[in-house]
Write a protein that holds these residues in place. Structure first.
Motif, short mmCIF file in Angstrom:
data_model
loop_
_atom_site.label_atom_id
_atom_site.label_comp_id
_atom_site.label_asym_id
_atom_site.label_seq_id
_atom_site.Cartn_x
_atom_site.Cartn_y
_atom_site.Cartn_z
N LEU A 65 0.83 -1.20 0.00
CA LEU A 65 0.00 0.00 0.00
C LEU A 65 0.87 1.25 0.00
N GLN A 66 0.45 2.21 -0.81
CA GLN A 66 1.19 3.48 -0.96
C GLN A 66 2.66 3.17 -1.28
N GLU B 252 4.43 7.90 -5.50
CA GLU B 252 3.70 7.08 -4.54
C GLU B 252 2.42 6.60 -5.22
N VAL B 253 2.24 5.28 -5.30
CA VAL B 253 1.07 4.72 -5.97
C VAL B 253 0.20 4.01 -4.94
N ALA C 272 5.98 -6.24 -11.12
CA ALA C 272 6.20 -4.97 -11.81
C ALA C 272 4.88 -4.32 -12.23
N THR C 273 3.93 -4.28 -11.30
CA THR C 273 2.59 -3.79 -11.61
C THR C 273 2.14 -2.79 -10.55
N VAL C 274 1.46 -1.75 -11.03
CA VAL C 274 0.92 -0.70 -10.18
C VAL C 274 -0.59 -0.69 -10.31
N ARG D 201 2.28 11.37 -15.37
CA ARG D 201 2.82 10.54 -14.28
C ARG D 201 2.74 9.07 -14.65
N GLU D 202 1.59 8.67 -15.21
CA GLU D 202 1.43 7.26 -15.61
C GLU D 202 2.42 6.90 -16.71
#
Length: 305
Positions: free
Chosen positions: A213-214, A225-226, A234-236, A265-266
């Motif tokens: 998380l975060q 920060e995602v 390797a995934t958000v 940002r993405e």
């Protein structure tokens, strides 16, 4: 929560107003009725549900200050905790006794022991303390809604885990305590919204690997920060809620600018070799579609290795 000042009819009548004048002021929008014989002045736009409930709770406090304290979701509203998924059509109060609870007249009156440290004053109103409020909600609300309340209380530092553990231990043997323990085990203050809480719980039910998380991702010259991250895959994951964009908005900034900045940002995250999966509030009710996208991202990242 900041709420307009409550004005009672008896106060206005004592000041010389007539019922005819009050009805006229209500009709032209100068007064908003928020309960029987209670108004707020020049409200402008109608208060959102949580603010309206806070006003109703305040009206009830004016009339029944000696009959227990505001509690459950009503206390959660006043403390500024998440109330997603909970009914706000009744004011909840708790009396320090073991029997005598009832529901009626827009009020749910609970009967349960109240220790002095479990009652605090908030904006001149007596309410259950934050830890007791979280536990009461956790005992009585649906699981996801209760976890959202607990998450928000932890996130805002209204409570800590030790305080919650003590509060639930004090309620041992009460109805709903087994669920309350489960709620506290699931709670995580790193969730920034009810949408993130619901997402996390949906991921758990779907059997996805627990996300970070975060998650902080080091980019070129800055750190991102995602909402959710799976470093090994390797995934958000990003939950796109309206409240989230409100947090990102700077004074005077056009909302469209935030959308553009989020897109850039993405792109930077993708340039770092990460797959980005986004979802919206509407998709939380059909999360299997989101799970499929996340699993496709996992598979695509594995193929690149």
């Amino acid at each position: 929560m900041d709420s307009p000042q409550i004005i009672l009819r008896r106060q206005l009548i004592a000041a010389g107003w007539t019922d005819h004048e009050l009805r006229r002021r209500e009709r032209i929008g100068e007064l908003l009725r928020v309960g029987r014989g209670a108004y707020v002045e020049a409200p402008g736009n109608r208060p959102r549900f949580e603010a309206l409930h806070a006003l109703l709770a305040g009206v009830h406090e004016e009339r029944h200050a000696g009959d227990g304290v505001l509690s459950h979701v009503s206390a959660a509203v006043l403390h500024g905790m998440s109330t997603w998924g909970q009914r706000l059509d009744r004011v909840h109060r708790t009396r320090d006794r073991r029997t005598g609870g009832r529901v009626g007249g827009g009020v749910h009156l609970h009967a349960a022991p109240l220790a002095p440290h479990e009652v605090v004053e908030h904006a001149g109103v007596l309410v259950t303390a934050p830890a007791r409020t979280v536990v009461d909600v956790a005992r009585t609300a649906d699981l996801d809604a209760a976890v959202a309340t607990a998450d928000s209380a932890l996130h805002k530092h209204l409570v800590d885990r030790d305080g919650l553990a003590r509060a639930v231990a004090r309620c041992a043997g009460w109805p709903g305590v087994p669920q309350a323990r489960r709620v506290l085990a699931l709670a995580d203050g790193r969730s920034h919204s009810a949408g993130e809480t619901r997402s996390r719980l949906a991921m758990q039910r779907a059997g996805l690997p627990p996300p970070v998380l975060q998650w902080k991702v080091q980019g070129v010259g800055r750190t991102f920060e995602v909402d959710f991250g799976w470093p090994e895959q390797a995934t958000v994951g990003e939950f796109d809620g309206l409240a989230k964009y409100g947090r990102l908005l700077k004074p005077g900034q056009d909302p469209a600018e935030v959308v553009v900045q989020e897109k850039l940002r993405e792109d930077e995250l993708r340039d770092l070799g990460l797959r980005v999966v986004r979802w919206t509030w509407d998709e939380l009710d059909r999360f299997d579609v989101v799970v499929e996208r996340i699993l496709r991202a996992f598979a695509a990242s594995e193929q690149r290795r």
